[in-house]
Design a protein around this motif. Structure first.
Motif, PDB file in Angstrom:
ATOM      1  N   UNK A  86       0.806  -1.224   0.000  1.00 18.47           N
ATOM      2  CA  UNK A  86       0.000   0.000   0.000  1.00 18.47           C
ATOM      3  C   UNK A  86       0.846   1.285   0.000  1.00 18.47           C
ATOM      4  N   UNK A  87       2.013   1.235   0.642  1.00 16.15           N
ATOM      5  CA  UNK A  87       2.861   2.434   0.705  1.00 16.15           C
ATOM      6  C   UNK A  87       3.286   2.869  -0.689  1.00 16.15           C
ATOM      7  N   UNK A  88       3.784   1.904  -1.466  1.00 15.55           N
ATOM      8  CA  UNK A  88       4.229   2.224  -2.830  1.00 15.55           C
ATOM      9  C   UNK A  88       3.040   2.679  -3.670  1.00 15.55           C
ATOM     10  N   UNK A  89       1.900   2.026  -3.474  1.00 17.52           N
ATOM     11  CA  UNK A  89       0.686   2.388  -4.229  1.00 17.52           C
ATOM     12  C   UNK A  89       0.288   3.828  -3.958  1.00 17.52           C
ATOM     13  N   UNK A  90       0.261   4.191  -2.671  1.00 14.09           N
ATOM     14  CA  UNK A  90      -0.137   5.563  -2.301  1.00 14.09           C
ATOM     15  C   UNK A  90       0.825   6.580  -2.892  1.00 14.09           C
TER      16      UNK A  90
END
Ligand code: 5GP
Ligand code: MN
Length: 349
Positions: A86-90
């Motif tokens: 999720x971090x990379x996605x955000x």
């Protein structure tokens, strides 16, 4: 080549707006709905390849994993699975200048990343074929009369004058989405233009028989064992009202070591029984109970799903969810059947 008859269904102003956004912006994100299916992934990857070919910095982010029988599609390995990272996605969403939202009509269909996508400062283009789109994007290309978003991607590229740039990879992804959202062209597929488009895709040297095999002749043994068990032990037929239910508990799924995608398509089987026009599949997912609905004719699955299971979808294919035990979900389903009894009893088969 013979001139083909592809009606320009996307209004010219929208096509020009898409063209200007693509020209203006470089950092582009494509996203699609939870539990991506052949159309979600096919439309996304087709657009991904196109944007990559014209030199854009394009990323595809899917909310969660997709089934193994879609992994053969070119570029599938480049999709970032938000759930796993999720971090990379955000980070990618926050830096996007342009976001394409494909094959979904309401933000909650992208799951946990919905607030980041919707609150992003990027321009947003929705391309979809589900009814009742929420109008929160800068361009909304919504065509519920078209059977797949992949077909809409073809039409968009065609109307942009980019047919020549469609290569085999793009054509394969488009064909896969058109095929899967029509059950291999067995429903929602009487529009002659679907076949005009297929003929234009075949000219790009796709092997449509191989694509069919990649998707439909690629299941695991455990899926087939589970299917046998489901039809034998977990199917209820409501003959008077032309309806059927199949259901699987967490324990059932564990017993057969079922993996992602193993139950895909199960809901369709009861529709092959003479007289059945409404089929429901209820199964226990990680944190909730998932429901899939399919119908033949004019019985509206999406209305049923919306009224009782916070869901939606198309007339003949919809889904919903339930928070509680599977027994309670089945009890509510049977209560709902009672309410729709008259409609179902009189439905023509
Ligand atoms: P499936 O049964 O294959 O999961 O979904 C069938 C159709 O219903 C798809 O078009 C899908 O987009 C829609 N759908 C599935 N689940 C839901 C849901 O929980 N909410 C809404 N609004 N649509 C759903
Ligand atoms: Mn679709």
């Amino acid at each position: 080549m013979r001139a083909t008859i592809i009606t320009e269904i996307i209004p010219k102003e929208q096509v020009e707006k898409v063209r200007s956004y693509i020209e203006k912006y470089n950092k582009i994100v494509i996203t699609t709905h939870l539990s991506p299916d052949g159309d979600a992934l096919g439309s996304s990857l087709a657009l991904y390849h196109y944007l990559f070919r014209i030199g854009k910095d394009v990323k595809l982010i899917v909310p969660n994993a997709f089934p193994y029988f879609l992994k053969w599609m070119k570029g599938a390995e480049n999709a970032l699975v938000y759930e796993y990272n999720p971090g990379a996605g955000r980070h990618i969403i926050q830096h996007a200048e342009l976001i394409f939202c494909l094959d979904f009509n309401v933000p909650k269909r992208v799951g946990d990343m919905a607030p980041y996508v919707m609150n992003s400062g990027a321009k947003k283009i929705l391309i979809d074929h589900h009814p009742y789109p929420e109008n929160s994007c800068d361009v909304v290309i919504s065509h519920p009369e078209i059977s797949s978003t992949s077909e809409l991607i073809f039409r968009l590229l065609y109307q942009l004058g980019e047919y020549e740039r469609i290569d085999r990879d793009i054509a394969e992804c488009i064909y896969c989405g058109m095929m899967t959202d029509t059950g291999g062209f067995t429903y929602n597929s009487n529009d002659p233009e679907i076949f005009e488009i297929i003929s234009l895709l075949l000219r790009k040297n796709i092997d449509k028989d191989a694509i069919y095999s990649n998707v439909y002749h690629n299941y695991t043994e455990q899926r087939f064992r589970l299917l046998g068990f489901t039809l034998l032990k977990r199917m209820k037929i409501y003959n008077d009202i032309h309806s059927a239910l199949i259901y699987l508990s967490k324990e059932d799924l564990q017993k057969f070591k079922s993996g992602k995608g193993d139950t895909e398509g199960f809901v369709n089987y009861p529709l092959s029984i003479r007289g059945i026009i409404f089929s429901t599949f209820i199964y226990e997912d990680e944190n909730y109970v998932k429901l899939s609905f399919r119908s033949r004719g004019d019985f509206a699955c999406n209305e049923f799903a919306a009224e009782f299971f916070q869901g939606g979808g198309h007339l003949n294919a919809a889904g919903g969810e339930f928070y509680g035990t599977i027994q309670d979900a089945i009890a509510l389903f049977e209560k709902a059947l009672k309410k729709y009894e008259a409609k179902l009893r009189n439905a023509s088969c």
